[in-house]
Scaffold this motif. Sequence first.
Motif, mmCIF file in Angstrom:
data_model
loop_
_atom_site.group_PDB
_atom_site.id
_atom_site.type_symbol
_atom_site.label_atom_id
_atom_site.label_comp_id
_atom_site.label_asym_id
_atom_site.label_seq_id
_atom_site.Cartn_x
_atom_site.Cartn_y
_atom_site.Cartn_z
ATOM 1 N N GLY A 89 0.808 -1.217 0.000
ATOM 2 C CA GLY A 89 0.000 0.000 0.000
ATOM 3 C C GLY A 89 0.832 1.253 0.000
ATOM 4 O O GLY A 89 0.516 2.232 -0.690
ATOM 5 N N ALA A 90 1.935 1.252 0.772
ATOM 6 C CA ALA A 90 2.793 2.435 0.830
ATOM 7 C C ALA A 90 3.443 2.716 -0.520
ATOM 8 O O ALA A 90 3.690 3.883 -0.861
ATOM 9 N N ARG A 91 3.709 1.676 -1.301
ATOM 10 C CA ARG A 91 4.307 1.898 -2.629
ATOM 11 C C ARG A 91 3.260 2.324 -3.653
ATOM 12 O O ARG A 91 3.562 3.078 -4.584
ATOM 13 N N LEU A 92 2.034 1.836 -3.505
ATOM 14 C CA LEU A 92 0.990 2.198 -4.458
ATOM 15 C C LEU A 92 0.471 3.618 -4.243
ATOM 16 O O LEU A 92 0.055 4.276 -5.188
ATOM 17 N N LEU A 93 0.485 4.084 -2.994
ATOM 18 C CA LEU A 93 -0.111 5.380 -2.682
ATOM 19 C C LEU A 93 0.481 6.527 -3.493
ATOM 20 O O LEU A 93 -0.268 7.343 -4.049
ATOM 21 N N PRO A 94 1.825 6.660 -3.619
ATOM 22 C CA PRO A 94 2.351 7.757 -4.439
ATOM 23 C C PRO A 94 1.965 7.655 -5.915
ATOM 24 O O PRO A 94 1.852 8.674 -6.596
ATOM 25 N N ARG A 95 1.750 6.433 -6.406
ATOM 26 C CA ARG A 95 1.417 6.257 -7.815
ATOM 27 C C ARG A 95 -0.062 6.539 -8.087
ATOM 28 O O ARG A 95 -0.402 7.198 -9.074
ATOM 29 N N LEU A 96 -0.928 6.023 -7.213
ATOM 30 C CA LEU A 96 -2.370 6.179 -7.433
ATOM 31 C C LEU A 96 -2.923 7.444 -6.800
ATOM 32 O O LEU A 96 -4.001 7.903 -7.187
ATOM 33 N N GLY A 97 -2.228 7.995 -5.823
ATOM 34 C CA GLY A 97 -2.771 9.115 -5.060
ATOM 35 C C GLY A 97 -3.714 8.598 -3.985
ATOM 36 O O GLY A 97 -4.214 7.468 -4.048
ATOM 37 N N THR A 98 -3.969 9.443 -2.992
ATOM 38 C CA THR A 98 -4.860 9.020 -1.903
ATOM 39 C C THR A 98 -6.263 8.676 -2.401
ATOM 40 O O THR A 98 -6.812 7.635 -2.032
ATOM 41 N N PRO A 99 -6.897 9.520 -3.249
ATOM 42 C CA PRO A 99 -8.247 9.162 -3.724
ATOM 43 C C PRO A 99 -8.280 7.834 -4.482
ATOM 44 O O PRO A 99 -9.162 6.999 -4.263
ATOM 45 N N GLY A 100 -7.315 7.634 -5.367
ATOM 46 C CA GLY A 100 -7.296 6.403 -6.147
ATOM 47 C C GLY A 100 -7.053 5.169 -5.291
ATOM 48 O O GLY A 100 -7.668 4.118 -5.511
ATOM 49 N N THR A 101 -6.153 5.297 -4.309
ATOM 50 C CA THR A 101 -5.862 4.163 -3.426
ATOM 51 C C THR A 101 -7.083 3.787 -2.604
ATOM 52 O O THR A 101 -7.423 2.600 -2.448
ATOM 53 N N ILE A 102 -7.778 4.792 -2.063
ATOM 54 C CA ILE A 102 -8.973 4.520 -1.262
ATOM 55 C C ILE A 102 -10.084 3.931 -2.120
ATOM 56 O O ILE A 102 -10.764 2.983 -1.721
ATOM 57 N N ALA A 103 -10.269 4.479 -3.323
ATOM 58 C CA ALA A 103 -11.304 3.947 -4.214
ATOM 59 C C ALA A 103 -11.027 2.488 -4.571
ATOM 60 O O ALA A 103 -11.925 1.641 -4.532
ATOM 61 N N LEU A 104 -9.762 2.179 -4.920
ATOM 62 C CA LEU A 104 -9.410 0.800 -5.271
ATOM 63 C C LEU A 104 -9.594 -0.123 -4.074
ATOM 64 O O LEU A 104 -10.169 -1.212 -4.190
ATOM 65 N N GLY A 105 -9.126 0.302 -2.907
ATOM 66 C CA GLY A 105 -9.222 -0.538 -1.723
ATOM 67 C C GLY A 105 -10.658 -0.826 -1.335
ATOM 68 O O GLY A 105 -11.023 -1.975 -1.056
ATOM 69 N N MET A 106 -11.509 0.202 -1.350
ATOM 70 C CA MET A 106 -12.896 -0.017 -0.940
ATOM 71 C C MET A 106 -13.682 -0.772 -2.002
ATOM 72 O O MET A 106 -14.620 -1.505 -1.689
ATOM 73 N N ALA A 107 -13.300 -0.642 -3.275
ATOM 74 C CA ALA A 107 -13.919 -1.462 -4.322
ATOM 75 C C ALA A 107 -13.574 -2.940 -4.103
ATOM 76 O O ALA A 107 -14.418 -3.825 -4.310
ATOM 77 N N MET A 108 -12.356 -3.212 -3.636
ATOM 78 C CA MET A 108 -11.970 -4.595 -3.358
ATOM 79 C C MET A 108 -12.706 -5.126 -2.125
ATOM 80 O O MET A 108 -13.119 -6.300 -2.096
ATOM 81 N N VAL A 109 -12.882 -4.288 -1.095
ATOM 82 C CA VAL A 109 -13.668 -4.710 0.067
ATOM 83 C C VAL A 109 -15.092 -5.053 -0.376
ATOM 84 O O VAL A 109 -15.667 -6.072 0.028
ATOM 85 N N SER A 110 -15.665 -4.197 -1.226
ATOM 86 C CA SER A 110 -17.010 -4.433 -1.742
ATOM 87 C C SER A 110 -17.056 -5.720 -2.561
ATOM 88 O O SER A 110 -17.975 -6.537 -2.422
ATOM 89 N N GLY A 111 -16.054 -5.932 -3.406
ATOM 90 C CA GLY A 111 -16.005 -7.152 -4.211
ATOM 91 C C GLY A 111 -15.866 -8.399 -3.351
ATOM 92 O O GLY A 111 -16.454 -9.442 -3.660
ATOM 93 N N GLY A 112 -15.098 -8.296 -2.267
ATOM 94 C CA GLY A 112 -14.969 -9.426 -1.360
ATOM 95 C C GLY A 112 -16.283 -9.779 -0.695
ATOM 96 O O GLY A 112 -16.638 -10.958 -0.557
ATOM 97 N N LEU A 113 -17.015 -8.750 -0.259
ATOM 98 C CA LEU A 113 -18.327 -8.986 0.337
ATOM 99 C C LEU A 113 -19.270 -9.654 -0.664
ATOM 100 O O LEU A 113 -20.008 -10.592 -0.325
ATOM 101 N N ALA A 114 -19.262 -9.162 -1.897
ATOM 102 C CA ALA A 114 -20.124 -9.750 -2.922
ATOM 103 C C ALA A 114 -19.731 -11.192 -3.214
ATOM 104 O O ALA A 114 -20.592 -12.065 -3.420
#
Length: 501
Positions: free
Chosen positions: A334-359
Amino acid sequence: MTATTAATPNPAAATGGGHPKRWLILGVICLAQLTVLLDNTVLNVAIPSLTRELDASTTDIQWMINAYALVQSGLLLTAGNAADRYGRKRMLLTGLALFGVGSLAAGLAQSSAQLIAARAGMGIGGALLMTTTLAVVVQIFDDSERVKAIAVWSTVSSLGFAGGPLLGGFMLDHFWWGAIFLVNLPVAAIGLVAVAALVPESKHKQGDRPDLLGAVLSTIGMTALVYAIINGPDHGWLSGHVLVSATLGLLAMGVFAYWELRTPYPMLDMHFFRDQRFVGAVAGAILVAFGMTGSLFLLTQHLQFVLGYDPLDAGLRTAPLALTVVVLNLSGVGARLLPRLGTPGTIALGMAMVSGGLASIALLGSHGYGGMLLGLVVMGAGVSLSMPAMANAIMSAIPPEKAGVGAGINGTLAEFGNGLGVAVLGAVLNARFTALASVAAASLPAALAAADGPAERARIADAFAAGLETSQLVGAVAVLAGGLLAALLLRRAERGTKPAA
């Protein structure tokens, strides 16, 4: 006006790379935090022993479990403010001492009342530890390493959540029930020595007087609201004491907000909520906790009631979520992805994965563990990306001199999200189950006990599985919507700050 103590200036600022012993200090405070988090869940497996040896009633057991969480969550904001004002190292030492004394009293308790009082005392120490640990992390790490440090810090939360029942089960297999508390004593002793020797003192040097009214109002409001959330699923949301508690909490928090806007020296600067970075991170933090805790609450029921596992096996089968978080956070993904994706992109990707896991759990885990395992791993990957990024966003939106208050806000949001996840997804499950099963019983065991024959029991079990699927899908939609909202607000906030920069 906003500096650390004159005797011990901020090491991170002085060296340009953070405190020279910052990683050793991080290990010490994470050990202290892990002990606090384990005690949130370790008592659950000791319920049969406590019922037998202390002659505890059902009400006594509920208060033994809830006294710790209620006191801790009610004091988080006040504890964070005290750390900023009087010194984060001083409050960390105080928290360790109180937690150790409370653990000793709990381990030696001879009655239910003594154990409840000891657990409340442990909650005071836990509130001080939960807020000061994150505040110290912010102080000793500079911007280049802070996200990685917060990822390690947040990993401890996952370990504590998953490890409590396992540690409790191990201790109860080999010792008497009091050992689950006495095991905290060497950790507290080591923490006291290490913090005294290693952690630098820092505080907000300002001459303003304490906001005592704000502290009282926030404590009353938070305690009452958390009490209502904890007791709503068991006693009914429209029951008298739940409604009274929720009303008292909302009124107290409303008066608290009114007072904080008008007092010259507020405990919590309400203008933080004008910062879109702060609001976006707040929304995301609540919904990640909502989805993760609500999902695990439902999963343990699914594993035991539908798939037939015993409590320890059920706990072991939810462990892949926590293990995924630990592996990915400690490896620094996560620490390496954050500078590349930015905070908004990292949070969006992470929460989309949480949502996908629930589904995935909802759609693939109904009839076996394979689909559930996939969902748990995907959820863990999403949590490892989103939670450190959101904690960093919250702490970055708050001035460094208010780091303790920021940590208190972060902890408070987690408590709200946890309670809401259990309450809302549990309510969806119960409504769907009751409608499909067409039974008056409020729980699956009661409905199965009243069933007339194997066919009726199979129909009731299928109704419960369908209710679980619906509630998991509701959680997936809520988490995905929260992730998109948080990312949007954070992106807008970043665009708004570029011209000024």
